[in-house]
Design a protein around this motif. Structure first.
Motif, short mmCIF file in Angstrom:
data_model
loop_
_atom_site.label_atom_id
_atom_site.label_comp_id
_atom_site.label_asym_id
_atom_site.label_seq_id
_atom_site.Cartn_x
_atom_site.Cartn_y
_atom_site.Cartn_z
N ARG A 315 -13.98 56.96 1.26
CA ARG A 315 -13.49 55.76 0.56
C ARG A 315 -13.09 54.68 1.56
O ARG A 315 -13.42 53.50 1.39
CB ARG A 315 -12.30 56.16 -0.32
CG ARG A 315 -11.81 55.09 -1.25
CD ARG A 315 -10.83 55.66 -2.27
NE ARG A 315 -9.63 56.20 -1.66
CZ ARG A 315 -9.24 57.46 -1.76
NH1 ARG A 315 -9.97 58.35 -2.44
NH2 ARG A 315 -8.11 57.87 -1.20
N ALA A 316 -12.40 55.09 2.62
CA ALA A 316 -11.98 54.13 3.64
C ALA A 316 -13.17 53.55 4.38
O ALA A 316 -13.21 52.34 4.67
CB ALA A 316 -11.02 54.81 4.62
N GLU A 317 -14.16 54.38 4.68
CA GLU A 317 -15.35 53.90 5.40
C GLU A 317 -16.13 52.89 4.57
O GLU A 317 -16.55 51.84 5.07
CB GLU A 317 -16.24 55.10 5.76
CG GLU A 317 -17.53 54.72 6.48
CD GLU A 317 -18.42 55.92 6.76
OE1 GLU A 317 -19.60 55.71 7.09
OE2 GLU A 317 -17.93 57.06 6.65
N LEU A 318 -16.33 53.20 3.29
CA LEU A 318 -17.08 52.29 2.43
C LEU A 318 -16.30 51.00 2.17
O LEU A 318 -16.88 49.91 2.12
CB LEU A 318 -17.40 52.99 1.10
CG LEU A 318 -18.37 54.17 1.18
CD1 LEU A 318 -18.49 54.84 -0.18
CD2 LEU A 318 -19.73 53.72 1.68
N THR A 319 -14.99 51.12 2.04
CA THR A 319 -14.17 49.92 1.84
C THR A 319 -14.27 49.00 3.04
O THR A 319 -14.42 47.78 2.90
CB THR A 319 -12.70 50.31 1.61
OG1 THR A 319 -12.61 51.09 0.40
CG2 THR A 319 -11.82 49.08 1.46
N SER A 320 -14.23 49.58 4.25
CA SER A 320 -14.33 48.77 5.47
C SER A 320 -15.68 48.06 5.54
O SER A 320 -15.76 46.88 5.87
CB SER A 320 -14.13 49.67 6.69
OG SER A 320 -14.27 48.93 7.88
N GLU A 321 -16.75 48.79 5.18
CA GLU A 321 -18.09 48.20 5.25
C GLU A 321 -18.24 47.06 4.24
O GLU A 321 -18.73 45.97 4.58
CB GLU A 321 -19.14 49.27 4.99
CG GLU A 321 -20.56 48.74 5.01
CD GLU A 321 -21.62 49.83 4.78
OE1 GLU A 321 -22.80 49.47 4.57
OE2 GLU A 321 -21.26 51.02 4.80
N LEU A 322 -17.81 47.31 3.01
CA LEU A 322 -17.97 46.27 1.98
C LEU A 322 -17.01 45.10 2.21
O LEU A 322 -17.35 43.95 1.91
CB LEU A 322 -17.74 46.88 0.59
CG LEU A 322 -18.86 47.81 0.10
CD1 LEU A 322 -18.48 48.44 -1.23
CD2 LEU A 322 -20.19 47.09 0.00
N ALA A 323 -15.83 45.40 2.75
CA ALA A 323 -14.89 44.30 3.06
C ALA A 323 -15.49 43.37 4.11
O ALA A 323 -15.32 42.14 4.03
CB ALA A 323 -13.57 44.88 3.55
N ALA A 324 -16.18 43.94 5.07
CA ALA A 324 -16.82 43.10 6.10
C ALA A 324 -17.92 42.25 5.48
O ALA A 324 -18.08 41.07 5.85
CB ALA A 324 -17.38 43.99 7.20
N LEU A 325 -18.67 42.81 4.55
CA LEU A 325 -19.71 42.03 3.87
C LEU A 325 -19.08 40.93 3.02
O LEU A 325 -19.56 39.79 3.00
CB LEU A 325 -20.56 42.95 3.00
CG LEU A 325 -21.46 43.95 3.72
CD1 LEU A 325 -22.15 44.88 2.72
CD2 LEU A 325 -22.50 43.23 4.57
N LEU A 326 -17.99 41.27 2.33
CA LEU A 326 -17.33 40.27 1.49
C LEU A 326 -16.75 39.14 2.33
O LEU A 326 -16.79 37.97 1.93
CB LEU A 326 -16.22 40.94 0.67
CG LEU A 326 -15.45 40.04 -0.31
CD1 LEU A 326 -16.39 39.41 -1.33
CD2 LEU A 326 -14.35 40.84 -1.01
#
Length: 330
Positions: A315-326
């Motif tokens: 969950r933390a890894e995916l959040t970090s990835e999508l937050a960077a895209l956002l």
């Protein structure tokens, strides 16, 4: 500190007013009936983000309600005036409560913290721009419209950093109602948010931070002030396949401007995209779930009705990835 600018035909760039002085008539139908529309958007370094998407959604909401509102150019002029005034007085001590997505703070928003997670910029560079239009005073035919600019609540950064405990609540209608009853204004962002705020208060009283609404035929809808996203990660001959999913709009939910921006960025980064229908079981089966909105940005959901969503590390890894895209869209 709140800056207030009225959209006034006599003032093409908008009319500055004192936000601490009552200026709305007691007979205004936005006050007496919640008869109006609004948008909330983030501004960073004095620049409003996704402004065209917000103005377009505001116009759609107004048309749905047969409400005449000022033109996009008039709104933009007033927004510029408000942001300029806010920047000029930003060094003054704040006297107003910072704007939030939910009208209050739940357990996850009890403490203030700064974070760059969730696609955010530093808090001191951000402010909240709200666009509001009502049907105007009763008996008249003169809509009231204004813009406010205020600080972003630190509680939103806490939610992005720590994640949310969410509960499911039934919205009280089936997923086909929007097509059968257009007069219910589903999918329009109206001022009638009493039910949404009541749902959040109920969640807070139960120890939860936020809510995901479901339909009576058990489909996932949206949050009271947010869109819902979920992710599934699969393996294709050793190659990870990432899929981002959100409920479809046919259920009458509000089209999310920030969700749309993230979908575009995720697609460019190789993610597969999907649109509902989504069930509560799908949420619990997901590798990660988020609530996303213009002010809160991307907040991970840790638990739903007490059940953990996915694994914390993933969950933390995916959040970090999508937050960077956002963040690229801000």
């Amino acid at each position: 500190m709140t800056i207030l600018v009225f959209l006034d035909p006599a003032h093409p760039a908008g009319r500055l007013a004192d936000a601490a002085t009552p200026t709305i008539l007691a007979t205004d139908q936005g006050v007496t009936r919640g008869d109006g529309v609004f948008e909330s958007l983030l501004a960073i370094d004095g620049v409003p983000r996704k402004i065209q998407a917000h103005l377009a959604r505001l116009a759609v909401s107004a048309r749905t309600m047969d409400l005449t509102i000022p033109s996009a150019a008039t709104w933009q002029a007033a927004i510029t005036t408000a942001l300029t005034a806010y920047a000029a007085t930003a060094a003054s001590p704040a006297t107003d409560v910072p704007a939030t997505d939910d009208g209050g703070s739940g357990p996850a928003g009890a403490a203030a913290a700064a974070s760059s997670a969730g696609g955010s910029a530093p808090a001191e560079d951000q402010c909240v721009v709200k666009l509001i239009a009502t049907r105007g005073p009763e008996g008249g035919n003169s809509p009231t419209a204004w813009v406010t600019v205020s600080a972003v609540s630190p509680s939103l950064a806490v939610q992005r950093e720590k994640g949310l405990a969410v509960m499911l609540l039934e919205r009280g209608y089936d997923s086909d109602l929007a097509a059968r009853a257009p007069w219910l204004l589903m999918g329009a962002k109206t001022l009638s948010y009493a039910v949404n705020m009541a749902a959040l208060r109920h969640a807070h009283s139960q120890g939860a931070d936020d809510v995901i609404f479901t339909s009576s035929d058990e489909l996932v809808l949206e949050g009271p002030t947010s869109s819902v996203l979920l992710a599934h990660i699969s393996d294709d001959s050793g190659v990870p396949v990432k899929r981002l999913i959100t409920p479809h709009l046919d259920t009458g939910i509000l089209p999310g401007t920030t969700q749309g921006a993230l979908f575009a960025a995720a697609k460019a980064a190789g993610w597969e995209l999907g649109y509902g229908p989504v069930t509560p079981a799908d949420l619990l089966d997901a590798d990660a779930v988020w609530l996303i909105s213009s002010l809160r940005l991307l907040a991970p959901v840790n638990t739903i009705d007490g059940h953990e969503v996915g694994a914390a590390a993933i969950r933390a890894e995916l959040t970090s990835e999508l937050a960077a895209l956002l963040a690229q869209t801000l």
